[in-house]
Motif scaffolding. Structure first.
Motif, mmCIF file in Angstrom:
data_model
loop_
_atom_site.group_PDB
_atom_site.id
_atom_site.type_symbol
_atom_site.label_atom_id
_atom_site.label_comp_id
_atom_site.label_asym_id
_atom_site.label_seq_id
_atom_site.Cartn_x
_atom_site.Cartn_y
_atom_site.Cartn_z
ATOM 1 N N SER A 11 0.805 -1.214 0.000
ATOM 2 C CA SER A 11 0.000 0.000 0.000
ATOM 3 C C SER A 11 0.838 1.263 0.000
ATOM 4 O O SER A 11 1.899 1.346 0.618
ATOM 5 C CB SER A 11 -1.014 -0.013 1.154
ATOM 6 N N GLU A 13 -0.034 5.732 -0.538
ATOM 7 C CA GLU A 13 -0.898 6.865 -0.877
ATOM 8 C C GLU A 13 0.005 7.873 -1.572
ATOM 9 O O GLU A 13 0.939 8.389 -0.967
ATOM 10 C CB GLU A 13 -1.476 7.437 0.428
ATOM 11 N N GLU A 48 -4.582 -4.078 8.891
ATOM 12 C CA GLU A 48 -5.335 -4.981 8.015
ATOM 13 C C GLU A 48 -4.800 -6.404 8.148
ATOM 14 O O GLU A 48 -5.567 -7.368 8.236
ATOM 15 C CB GLU A 48 -5.226 -4.550 6.543
ATOM 16 N N HIS A 110 -4.150 0.423 -0.516
ATOM 17 C CA HIS A 110 -4.625 1.738 -0.085
ATOM 18 C C HIS A 110 -5.754 2.218 -0.977
ATOM 19 O O HIS A 110 -6.829 2.577 -0.515
ATOM 20 C CB HIS A 110 -3.493 2.769 -0.068
ATOM 21 N N ASP A 144 -8.285 1.812 2.012
ATOM 22 C CA ASP A 144 -8.298 2.934 2.934
ATOM 23 C C ASP A 144 -9.552 3.792 2.705
ATOM 24 O O ASP A 144 -10.127 3.780 1.621
ATOM 25 C CB ASP A 144 -7.042 3.780 2.668
ATOM 26 N N TYR A 166 -12.297 7.260 10.326
ATOM 27 C CA TYR A 166 -11.202 8.220 10.181
ATOM 28 C C TYR A 166 -11.204 9.058 11.443
ATOM 29 O O TYR A 166 -12.184 9.759 11.669
ATOM 30 C CB TYR A 166 -11.402 9.079 8.942
ATOM 31 N N HIS A 168 -8.326 6.068 11.247
ATOM 32 C CA HIS A 168 -8.550 4.672 10.874
ATOM 33 C C HIS A 168 -8.261 3.753 12.061
ATOM 34 O O HIS A 168 -7.138 3.287 12.235
ATOM 35 C CB HIS A 168 -7.641 4.277 9.720
ATOM 36 N N MET A 171 -8.865 -0.901 11.126
ATOM 37 C CA MET A 171 -8.112 -1.642 10.106
ATOM 38 C C MET A 171 -8.204 -3.147 10.337
ATOM 39 O O MET A 171 -8.458 -3.917 9.410
ATOM 40 C CB MET A 171 -6.648 -1.213 10.132
ATOM 41 N N SER A 237 -15.954 6.151 0.463
ATOM 42 C CA SER A 237 -14.552 6.585 0.425
ATOM 43 C C SER A 237 -14.487 8.083 0.171
ATOM 44 O O SER A 237 -15.122 8.588 -0.749
ATOM 45 C CB SER A 237 -13.790 5.867 -0.694
#
Ligand code: ZN
Length: 510
Positions: A11, A13, A48, A110, A144, A166, A168, A171, A237
């Motif tokens: 992952s 971002e 996760e 992500h 995410d 959020y 987060h 997970m 999301s």
């Protein structure tokens, strides 16, 4: 016999406005583990993979960990890095397949990764897994809450499950949920069919907190929809604007059990509601003049409550892809002669090296931060008393990512004063790596008790709240120079679809 399931996390971002390319070394530096080594390192953690491991036990899956890796948000992932990571993933799947058939795949992605070769890096990974395991093996992936969900991702996976919180803090819960769905998929009890809706919205995340409006209502509605036994999952999301891709922005993804009409109807209704609430995502940032007034009130004992005032610079947030080297908060605290303040953090390996070249207790002259690019302020000249140097390592106490280790690289705590003197020192954590401070242990591991400081300066957007809001007198978000703030007009978007709100106020959702 238990179903054999491969599990992997890759992952990132990606902030396309960052000049810092994300190479393979950046992934290695954030912690790369392969095969069975993943089990002890992430077992019991609120991540996760922690959820995959626990969920596999609960749902009777024989889990084969392949690879677990992430990198701190930064610029484009290099072609070399994504090539090597994809090889690790696919090679691991091929080795697992050589031992016998796989019944399913779990992935933690992500959803906002952009590579030099693919603007939808997560879809690229899902498609590589699909090619490796074939069309019949179910793939369930977590995303995410800031994912830019795309049609390609939806097409390549059997089911996508996004975070509901959020900061987060769910997970592991979502990882376990993914296991539960995968077990049902393997038993043939469910046939997921998804509908994706993307209203033309590009909100920034300072107001995406799921315990307050407007996100709270949208997540509550999603959970109410999930009460229907025909509904498998509803994911809201918020999106990640600085990925600057056509898919950037808000989305609603509804997955039902073989009921496309219901999926479309629910996704449409929730996307419409998000659109109607969009103005609630704006604002939430304190101006610098207002911050000065807060400092003044605090000094006079007129700011109600107890605990520190928490000042958060959202424009250089490492977890949104900021370089982490803006010294703006230190500059502000010195200019306002604030006593008892502590700041986490300023990434500046050069200054750390200077501090490590002398003994603790020495005083050095440094130019702090502002060295990565011209977008995050000038280096700040300070006189610095070196209180301690450290390896920058600690373990989060949570709630978010509880049990997960953090590595800031060689670090130092400097008591910074202005070179002319006459200012109370600002205790500043200076690090070699950029990370967002989300946990009280960022301070405690460096001998700073956060509850006993007058002002805590942080870099972040929302994740800090899980740990810092409960101990704070007041939280104020401020916006220094940088590429991760709430003011999107500072960023030269080239790839997002237009028109899109709020960049184009006239954008409509017909
Ligand atoms: Zn996020």
């Amino acid at each position: 016999m238990s179903p054999r399931v491969a599990a992997a996390q890759i992952s990132h971002e990606t902030n396309r406005f960052s000049v810092v390319l994300t190479d393979y070394a950046a992934f290695e530096a954030s912690g790369l583990s392969v095969g069975e080594a993943i089990r002890p390192s992430l077992w019991g953690s609120n991540s996760e993979f922690g959820g995959f491991l626990a969920g596999a036990e609960r749902h009777g899956l024989d889990l084969r960990p392949i690879v677990a890796v992430w990198a701190t948000p930064s610029g484009l992932v290099t072609a070399e890095a994504i090539g090597r990571l994809t090889d690790l993933l696919v090679g691991g799947l091929e080795r697992a397949l050589a031992d016998g058939p796989l019944d399913g795949v779990l992935l933690a992605l992500h959803g906002a990764m952009v590579t030099e070769t693919d603007h939808d890096g997560d879809a690229g990974l899902l498609e590589a897994v699909r090619r490796a395991v074939g069309p019949a093996v179910p793939i369930v992936a977590t995303l995410d809450l800031h994912a830019n969900v795309s049609k390609r991702m939806v097409a390549a996976a059997d089911l996508l499950v996004g975070f509901d919180t959020y900061p987060h803090v769910d997970m592991a819960e979502r990882g376990e949920e993914a296991c539960a769905h995968l077990a049902r998929l393997i038993r043939g009890e469910v046939r997921p069919t998804a509908a994706l809706r993307k209203p033309p919205m590009l909100p920034t995340s300072q107001r995406m907190l799921t315990d307050r409006m407007p996100m709270r209502r949208l997540v509550e509605r999603a959970h109410a929809m999930e009460e229907d036994p025909r509904v498998v999952n509803v994911t809201v999301s918020g999106g990640f604007p600085p990925a600057d891709v056509p898919e950037a922005g808000f989305s609603v993804l509804v997955t039902t059990d073989d009921d496309p009409a219901l999926a479309a109807e629910l996704a449409e209704a929730l996307a419409r509601e998000a659109w109607d609430l969009r103005h609630g995502f704006l604002g939430g940032v304190t101006g610098w003049a207002e911050a000065v007034a807060l400092i003044r009130d605090l000094g006079r004992g007129e700011l109600p409550g107890s605990g520190p005032l928490v000042l958060v610079d959202i424009a250089d947030n490492p977890w949104t892809g900021g370089p982490g080297d803006s010294a703006e908060l230190v500059r502000f605290l010195l200019a306002n002669k604030v006593a008892g303040a502590a700041v986490a953090l300023v990434k500046d390996p050069e200054t750390v090296a200077q501090a490590r070249a002398v003994d603790p207790g020495a005083t050095i002259e440094v130019r702090l931060g502002g060295k990565t690019d011209a977008l995050h302020g000038e280096p700040l000249p300070v006189r610095a008393y070196v209180r301690l140097v450290s390896d920058g390592r600690y373990v989060n106490e949570g709630p978010m990512l509880a049990g997960v280790g953090v590595d800031l690289g060689p670090s130092a705590v400097l008591h910074c004063t202005s070179p002319e003197g006459g200012t109370p020192p600002v205790e500043t954590l200076v690090t070699s790596r950029a990370e967002t401070p989300i946990d009280l242990n960022v301070f405690r591991s460096h001998g700073i008790e956060p509850t006993r400081r007058t002002v805590l300066g942080l870099k972040g957007k929302g994740h800090f709240r899980a740990s810092f809001e409960p101990i704070s007198r007041r939280v104020a978000l401020v916006e220094g120079p940088g590429i991760t703030g709430a003011d999107l007009s500072r960023l030269a978007f080239r790839h997002v679809r237009r028109p899109i709100w709020p960049l184009d106020p006239e954008a409509a959702y017909p």
